[in-house]
Design an enzyme around this catalytic site. Structure first.
Site, PDB file in Angstrom:
ATOM      1  N   CYS A 312      36.523  43.237  37.173  1.00 26.45           N
ATOM      2  CA  CYS A 312      36.248  42.391  38.336  1.00 26.45           C
ATOM      3  C   CYS A 312      35.118  41.398  38.038  1.00 26.45           C
ATOM      4  O   CYS A 312      35.322  40.448  37.301  1.00 26.45           O
ATOM      5  CB  CYS A 312      35.971  43.251  39.566  1.00 26.45           C
ATOM      6  SG  CYS A 312      36.208  42.376  41.129  1.00 26.45           S
ATOM      7  N   HIS A 396      40.794  46.459  40.088  1.00 25.11           N
ATOM      8  CA  HIS A 396      40.106  47.741  39.971  1.00 25.11           C
ATOM      9  C   HIS A 396      41.080  48.810  39.472  1.00 25.11           C
ATOM     10  O   HIS A 396      41.888  49.320  40.254  1.00 25.11           O
ATOM     11  CB  HIS A 396      39.527  48.156  41.323  1.00 25.11           C
ATOM     12  CG  HIS A 396      38.405  47.277  41.783  1.00 25.11           C
ATOM     13  ND1 HIS A 396      37.464  47.693  42.701  1.00 25.11           N
ATOM     14  CD2 HIS A 396      38.063  46.005  41.452  1.00 25.11           C
ATOM     15  CE1 HIS A 396      36.598  46.713  42.915  1.00 25.11           C
ATOM     16  NE2 HIS A 396      36.953  45.682  42.169  1.00 25.11           N
ATOM     17  N   GLU A 398      40.710  51.902  38.745  1.00 25.30           N
ATOM     18  CA  GLU A 398      40.579  53.256  39.300  1.00 25.30           C
ATOM     19  C   GLU A 398      41.328  53.376  40.623  1.00 25.30           C
ATOM     20  O   GLU A 398      41.754  54.468  41.006  1.00 25.30           O
ATOM     21  CB  GLU A 398      39.097  53.608  39.482  1.00 25.30           C
ATOM     22  CG  GLU A 398      38.458  53.162  40.775  1.00 25.30           C
ATOM     23  CD  GLU A 398      38.302  51.660  40.890  1.00 25.30           C
ATOM     24  OE1 GLU A 398      38.033  51.168  41.998  1.00 25.30           O
ATOM     25  OE2 GLU A 398      38.439  50.951  39.866  1.00 25.30           O
TER      26      GLU A 398
END
Length: 424
Positions: A312, A396, A398
């Site tokens: 990011c 992202h 995760e």
């Protein structure tokens, strides 16, 4: 015969209606006692009143009902298309300086719990929703969303036409706005506040980064873990620059066998090199990457010293450090349902994203490869620079909460560090 008004229908007392073969019973409230009590000030209204306003810089004014903390705050309004995960959004440091409008109409039905927090505090300026759930139903719930916002001194408003506001943002782009529960402030005052504030060029990273280095030791809880069969059991030392890092990024790295030292955004590159890391992570974070030139310089100094992975904000900083430029998007990407194509494999991942800036692929020098592309607008979603063991993702991986399509990116970082160790 006395009459009773129920849901817009006036029926004589004692009369009921049949619908589809079922008898519908009407619940009647006695008007006289309520009227008398209200008149004497002994009983509050059985509904919330419109006691707040959202004023946007385009001049639109949206009456609302307040929950959470009172006050007046100015920020940039963005919308998030996630169906769930409002607690992770509230605690994501990347939302610093922003109001978040949830496009999912009902929010709060699962309450909140300590396990789902992405940082130690809430960083966004306020939450805007359509309907606040009047009850919670989740086995992990410890408190209601309204109580949580009040305790965290965070503003929340509801009962707005969030669909109309979202359409406005899609057409005009992200707008600065003011949330206020202060009736003494006029609409004109709030409008002037929204027009005199700007998020562009503000260093938001310094306020969300840790102040001192620390060791991260937590792994993903076994009940939430996945992809555990793809790990080789080796240990890798990673220095993670905290530009607003999320807990679940650290948990996923730890679950893949990384020993992680988290350092502040201003941590000297020379000190990071002294730690002799196998890899360096540049984390997610809020705001404009051009407003933090010190972070870009740190990234430049560390290129080539060890394999690096940018997520990011870290991806955007890498883009600038490699010679590219970044730009502010119209309304950014915020949500857990963004399709991204991996140019190397041709596979499409559904990703979780939260950013307002992007790397301009046309500005990148030779040797830098665009590895991922957002299929909604064609923007750059990933980079690779093999000459310096660089990889990055705009989104992202995760995805907590969200789809796990991109979790293998952590494995790719492990493979990058493994190859580097074997060749050294």
């Amino acid at each position: 015969m006395a009459a009773t008004t129920t849901l817009g229908f006036v029926l004589p007392t004692g009369v009921s209606r049949r619908r589809g073969g079922f008898r519908v019973s009407l619940i009647r409230c006695s008007a006289s006692p309520l009227t008398n009590s209200t008149a004497s000030g002994l009983v509050e209204k059985p509904w919330d009143s419109y006691n707040a306003r959202l004023v946007l810089e385009d001049g639109s004014i949206w009456p609302a009902k307040s929950f959470g903390a009172p006050g007046t705050r100015v920020a940039e309004l963005v919308f998030n298309t996630s169906l769930t995960g409002y607690q992770e959004i509230l605690t994501d440091p990347s939302y610093a300086g922003q109001f978040v409008l949830m496009t999912n109409p009902q929010i709060g039905n699962t309450g909140v719990n300590l396990d789902d927090e992405e940082s130690e505090q809430c960083f966004l300026a306020g939450l805007v929703i359509r309907s606040l759930s009047i009850s919670t139903s989740n086995w992990r719930c410890t408190k209601t969303l309204a109580d949580y916002l009040t305790q965290r001194n965070l503003m929340g408003v509801y009962d707005l036409d969030t669909r109309a506001i979202t359409r406005r943002l899609r057409e005009e782009g992200s707008l600065n706005g003011v949330l206020s529960t202060e009736q003494t402030k006029t609409d004109e005052e709030l409008l002037q506040m929204s027009r005199s504030w700007d998020i562009v060029g503000i260093d938001l990273i310094s306020d969300v980064s840790c102040k001192f280095p620390y060791e991260w030791v937590d792994k993903t809880d076994p009940e939430w873990d996945f992809n555990s069969n793809s790990r080789d059991g080796e240990t890798y030392r990673v220095v993670a620059y905290d530009f607003g890092i999320k807990h679940n990024i650290l948990r996923r790295l730890s679950s893949y066998g990384c020993q992680i030292t988290v350092v502040p955004s201003t941590f000297p590159a020379s000190e990071a090199v002294k730690m002799n890391p196998d890899g360096i992570l540049f984390s997610n974070g809020p705001g404009d990457p051009s407003a933090v030139p010190y972070a870009v310089e740190t990234v430049k100094e560390l290129l080539g010293k060890a394999p690096v992975y940018g997520i990011c904000m870290g991806h955007q900083l890498l883009g600038q450090a490699l010679g590219g430029t970044t730009f502010k998007m119209k309304f950014g990407h915020h949500g857990g349902n963004h399709p991204v194509r991996n140019n190397r494999t041709g596979q499409v991942e559904i990703s979780a994203q939260n950013h307002n800036y992007a790397v301009d692929p046309a500005s990148l020098p030779g040797g830098v490869e665009v590895t991922h592309v957002n299929l909604n607008d064609g923007s750059c979603a990933g980079l690779s620079y093999p000459a310096m063991n660089v990889m990055s993702l705009q989104y992202h991986p995760e995805a907590s909460p969200g789809p796990h399509d991109s979790d293998n990116a952590f494995k790719e970082f492990i493979e990058l560090m493994k190859r580097s160790k074997q060749s050294s």
